[in-house]
Design a protein around this motif. Structure first.
Motif, PDB file in Angstrom:
ATOM      1  N   PRO A  27      20.588 165.078  12.582  1.00 38.24           N
ATOM      2  CA  PRO A  27      21.502 165.924  11.789  1.00 38.24           C
ATOM      3  C   PRO A  27      22.941 165.749  12.235  1.00 38.24           C
ATOM      4  O   PRO A  27      23.204 165.334  13.357  1.00 38.24           O
ATOM      5  CB  PRO A  27      21.017 167.340  12.105  1.00 38.24           C
ATOM      6  N   PRO A  28      23.899 166.093  11.359  1.00 35.60           N
ATOM      7  CA  PRO A  28      25.308 166.009  11.744  1.00 35.60           C
ATOM      8  C   PRO A  28      25.593 166.911  12.941  1.00 35.60           C
ATOM      9  O   PRO A  28      25.101 168.026  13.020  1.00 35.60           O
ATOM     10  CB  PRO A  28      26.055 166.525  10.520  1.00 35.60           C
ATOM     11  N   LEU A  29      26.374 166.421  13.872  1.00 40.09           N
ATOM     12  CA  LEU A  29      26.754 167.199  15.049  1.00 40.09           C
ATOM     13  C   LEU A  29      27.919 168.103  14.686  1.00 40.09           C
ATOM     14  O   LEU A  29      28.945 167.657  14.191  1.00 40.09           O
ATOM     15  CB  LEU A  29      27.153 166.258  16.199  1.00 40.09           C
ATOM     16  N   THR A  30      27.749 169.405  14.903  1.00 40.87           N
ATOM     17  CA  THR A  30      28.766 170.407  14.560  1.00 40.87           C
ATOM     18  C   THR A  30      29.503 170.834  15.796  1.00 40.87           C
ATOM     19  O   THR A  30      28.966 170.998  16.822  1.00 40.87           O
ATOM     20  CB  THR A  30      28.099 171.628  13.902  1.00 40.87           C
TER      21      THR A  30
ATOM     22  N   LEU B  70      26.358 163.440  25.964  1.00 40.97           N
ATOM     23  CA  LEU B  70      27.271 163.555  24.824  1.00 40.97           C
ATOM     24  C   LEU B  70      27.289 162.270  24.005  1.00 40.97           C
ATOM     25  O   LEU B  70      27.196 162.307  22.773  1.00 40.97           O
ATOM     26  CB  LEU B  70      28.676 163.900  25.312  1.00 40.97           C
ATOM     27  N   ARG B  71      27.376 161.128  24.674  1.00 43.68           N
ATOM     28  CA  ARG B  71      27.360 159.843  23.957  1.00 43.68           C
ATOM     29  C   ARG B  71      26.053 159.665  23.181  1.00 43.68           C
ATOM     30  O   ARG B  71      26.064 159.221  22.033  1.00 43.68           O
ATOM     31  CB  ARG B  71      27.529 158.693  24.949  1.00 43.68           C
ATOM     32  N   GLN B  72      24.947 160.014  23.810  1.00 42.89           N
ATOM     33  CA  GLN B  72      23.647 159.876  23.156  1.00 42.89           C
ATOM     34  C   GLN B  72      23.541 160.790  21.934  1.00 42.89           C
ATOM     35  O   GLN B  72      23.019 160.399  20.900  1.00 42.89           O
ATOM     36  CB  GLN B  72      22.535 160.212  24.154  1.00 42.89           C
ATOM     37  N   GLU B  73      24.066 162.000  22.033  1.00 45.10           N
ATOM     38  CA  GLU B  73      23.983 162.964  20.933  1.00 45.10           C
ATOM     39  C   GLU B  73      24.954 162.642  19.797  1.00 45.10           C
ATOM     40  O   GLU B  73      24.772 163.105  18.685  1.00 45.10           O
ATOM     41  CB  GLU B  73      24.236 164.382  21.446  1.00 45.10           C
TER      42      GLU B  73
ATOM     43  N   LYS C 123      20.268 174.983   9.789  1.00 47.49           N
ATOM     44  CA  LYS C 123      20.586 174.624   8.409  1.00 47.49           C
ATOM     45  C   LYS C 123      21.101 173.186   8.286  1.00 47.49           C
ATOM     46  O   LYS C 123      22.105 172.924   7.636  1.00 47.49           O
ATOM     47  CB  LYS C 123      21.590 175.607   7.806  1.00 47.49           C
ATOM     48  N   GLY C 124      20.418 172.262   8.944  1.00 51.90           N
ATOM     49  CA  GLY C 124      20.758 170.852   8.822  1.00 51.90           C
ATOM     50  C   GLY C 124      21.929 170.392   9.667  1.00 51.90           C
ATOM     51  O   GLY C 124      22.365 169.253   9.547  1.00 51.90           O
ATOM     52  N   ASN C 125      22.440 171.254  10.529  1.00 51.65           N
ATOM     53  CA  ASN C 125      23.526 170.891  11.438  1.00 51.65           C
ATOM     54  C   ASN C 125      23.045 170.993  12.874  1.00 51.65           C
ATOM     55  O   ASN C 125      22.300 171.917  13.219  1.00 51.65           O
ATOM     56  CB  ASN C 125      24.739 171.804  11.250  1.00 51.65           C
ATOM     57  N   ARG C 126      23.483 170.069  13.704  1.00 53.27           N
ATOM     58  CA  ARG C 126      23.129 170.081  15.118  1.00 53.27           C
ATOM     59  C   ARG C 126      24.302 170.624  15.926  1.00 53.27           C
ATOM     60  O   ARG C 126      25.446 170.256  15.705  1.00 53.27           O
ATOM     61  CB  ARG C 126      22.795 168.675  15.594  1.00 53.27           C
ATOM     62  N   PHE C 127      23.999 171.516  16.852  1.00 55.55           N
ATOM     63  CA  PHE C 127      24.990 172.087  17.758  1.00 55.55           C
ATOM     64  C   PHE C 127      24.669 171.618  19.170  1.00 55.55           C
ATOM     65  O   PHE C 127      23.501 171.552  19.550  1.00 55.55           O
ATOM     66  CB  PHE C 127      24.956 173.620  17.697  1.00 55.55           C
ATOM     67  N   LEU C 128      25.690 171.311  19.921  1.00 60.00           N
ATOM     68  CA  LEU C 128      25.536 170.806  21.274  1.00 60.00           C
ATOM     69  C   LEU C 128      26.337 171.699  22.213  1.00 60.00           C
ATOM     70  O   LEU C 128      27.521 171.953  21.974  1.00 60.00           O
ATOM     71  CB  LEU C 128      26.043 169.362  21.340  1.00 60.00           C
ATOM     72  N   VAL C 129      25.680 172.188  23.262  1.00 56.08           N
ATOM     73  CA  VAL C 129      26.347 173.016  24.267  1.00 56.08           C
ATOM     74  C   VAL C 129      26.346 172.242  25.572  1.00 56.08           C
ATOM     75  O   VAL C 129      25.292 171.813  26.037  1.00 56.08           O
ATOM     76  CB  VAL C 129      25.624 174.371  24.438  1.00 56.08           C
TER      77      VAL C 129
END
Length: 93
Positions: free
Chosen positions: A90-93, A81-84, A52-58
């Motif tokens: 999209p915004p990183l959540t 992490l720096r690259q993302e 839904k327009g948000n980016r999640f990073l694991v």
């Protein structure tokens, strides 16, 4: 198959996993089916997915057994992490 895993699979929605201090990236990749994602590293559980327009990073912060449960993030993971964390995408959540 684990009963809890069977319950998750019946939900019919994308599911994403992050490992804890007793899990390994290899086990998660081998036994658990995840929703659509982009793997950012081969040997570790480091990936991103958009909802839904948000980016999640694991990012897999599990350290080797001798350091566990303290955890650790490698230089390569910090680079991801720096690259993302750039304003592109999209915004990183």
């Amino acid at each position: 198959m684990n009963q809890d895993l069977q319950k998750f699979e019946r939900l019919n929605v994308p599911i994403y996993y992050a490992n804890g201090n007793h899990d390994t990236a290899q086990d998660i990749r081998e036994y658990m089916q995840m929703g659509p994602k982009t793997d950012l590293m081969e040997d570790e559980l480091v990936y991103r997915f958009d909802v839904k327009g948000n980016r999640f990073l694991v990012i897999d912060g599990r350290a080797d057994d001798e350091l566990d449960p303290h955890g650790m993030i490698s230089d390569k993971q910090l680079d991801v992490l720096r690259q993302e964390c750039t304003p592109d995408g999209p915004p990183l959540t």
